[in-house]
Design a protein around this motif. Sequence first.
Motif, PDB file in Angstrom:
ATOM      1  N   GLU A  96      33.141  38.028  40.080  1.00 35.27           N
ATOM      2  CA  GLU A  96      34.445  38.247  38.970  1.00 35.27           C
ATOM      3  C   GLU A  96      33.991  38.935  38.044  1.00 35.27           C
ATOM      4  N   SER A 135      42.517  43.739  39.335  1.00 38.27           N
ATOM      5  CA  SER A 135      41.353  43.311  39.888  1.00 38.27           C
ATOM      6  C   SER A 135      41.003  44.095  41.162  1.00 38.27           C
ATOM      7  N   ARG A 166      39.347  42.978  43.528  1.00 37.62           N
ATOM      8  CA  ARG A 166      39.285  41.911  44.693  1.00 37.62           C
ATOM      9  C   ARG A 166      39.956  42.174  46.017  1.00 37.62           C
ATOM     10  N   GLU A 193      33.359  43.132  40.035  1.00 35.59           N
ATOM     11  CA  GLU A 193      34.942  43.280  39.344  1.00 35.59           C
ATOM     12  C   GLU A 193      34.922  44.582  38.436  1.00 35.59           C
TER      13      GLU A 193
END
Length: 393
Positions: free
Chosen positions: A95, A75, A77, A118
Amino acid sequence: MPTPGLDDLIAAGVRGKRVFVRSDLNVPIDEGILGDDTRIRASLPTLQRLLTAGARVAVGSHLGRPKGVRKPEQSLRPVAQRMAELLGRGVSFSEDCVGDATRAAVEGLGDGELLLLENLRFHAGEETNDDAFARALAAPFDAYVNDAFGTAHRAHASTAGVVPHVDQAVAGALLQAELEHLRVVREPARPLLAIVGGSKVSSKLGVLEALAIEADVVAIGGAMAYTFLAAAGEPTGASLVEPELIEAARALKANAEQHGRRVLVPTDHVVSQKVEAGAPTRVVEEIPDGWLGVDIGPTTAKRYAEEAASARTVFWNGPMGVFEIDAFAGGTRTVAEGVAASTATTVVGGGDSLAAVQSMGLGDRITHLSTGGGASLEYVQGLTLPGVAALER
Ligand code: ADP
Ligand code: MG
């Protein structure tokens, strides 16, 4: 045709426009902990310029090779957080990179706000350049900026496929800088010296063949040198030789010489019986049975450094030996020092080559450190990069 750039987009006015930026944020992340953030830092100038001009920016990238599967460990993130720290402003995270929620997130952006999408490669359509996926990616946006030089040699949805589906598509600052500097190698001040080393002939045959004709001098080192030695009928001991490429190496050298070019191969070698720190070494002109070449010898290294001093353009890709082991790094160091000291325009590309130059503290004495790897090699050998060609439609 010149590649349209960030200036063109900003001059046309980007305040309030929704802009999709394809960056290269493929950074090492281990158990959620972000390692070297060079690529994040390198992506900031383009983002900052767009944000300052009032654009509503969403940035997308791949990370690793998830092959169309959503893998939490790949990911992006953690990148949003680091980006926010570096920019000193909030960075929101989506996401997904397509779909209703992503569209809503993009539509929720105010002027000068930034959203990170993402991992693009969580969708198989990214690497297959699926048109439906490219359309979905482009859907929320008015304009597209490609700033990912490292993937410009791949025709993926986010590097090429999106372009026909947006009103405006331009190159970002980082992509433009790479093209400008690498153009210097394609249209060089002569003499052009190409220093090529690293692991294998097979991985670099295309660039070697092109440079053997384009460059005035090609100096060969690294493991690939032994295939060239074998082609010349010299002993190679236990060195890494690619038997199926001996003929190609011989043809390449003969062809270069027919074009009035010089191909230099090492005349002395650092040899060892093991590729291992602490293994005894010798400097030889003929590689004995049971010993393998781990570095170019000091005489060869000095000769290559002298070539760098008399060149006006130097392109270097691939270390001269197993530089990760200190005792086998001497050739790479001497050549790196020669390139750094040269008054020529100097361009170094390749992940390991950059690591070598940086670890020797010589990075800031090189004109351009190309982050591109495969993309720089393809561009230098005269190939068209799909990510760049798409912008020149
Ligand atoms: P770059 O990443 O700069 O393009 P490469 O990946 O082609 O370079 O090659 C780098 C690798 O080549 C290094 O890991 C280095 O240890 C290896 N190498 C260089 N010379 C030799 C040698 N003589 N024998 C074995 N490996 C070598
Ligand atoms: Mg490498």
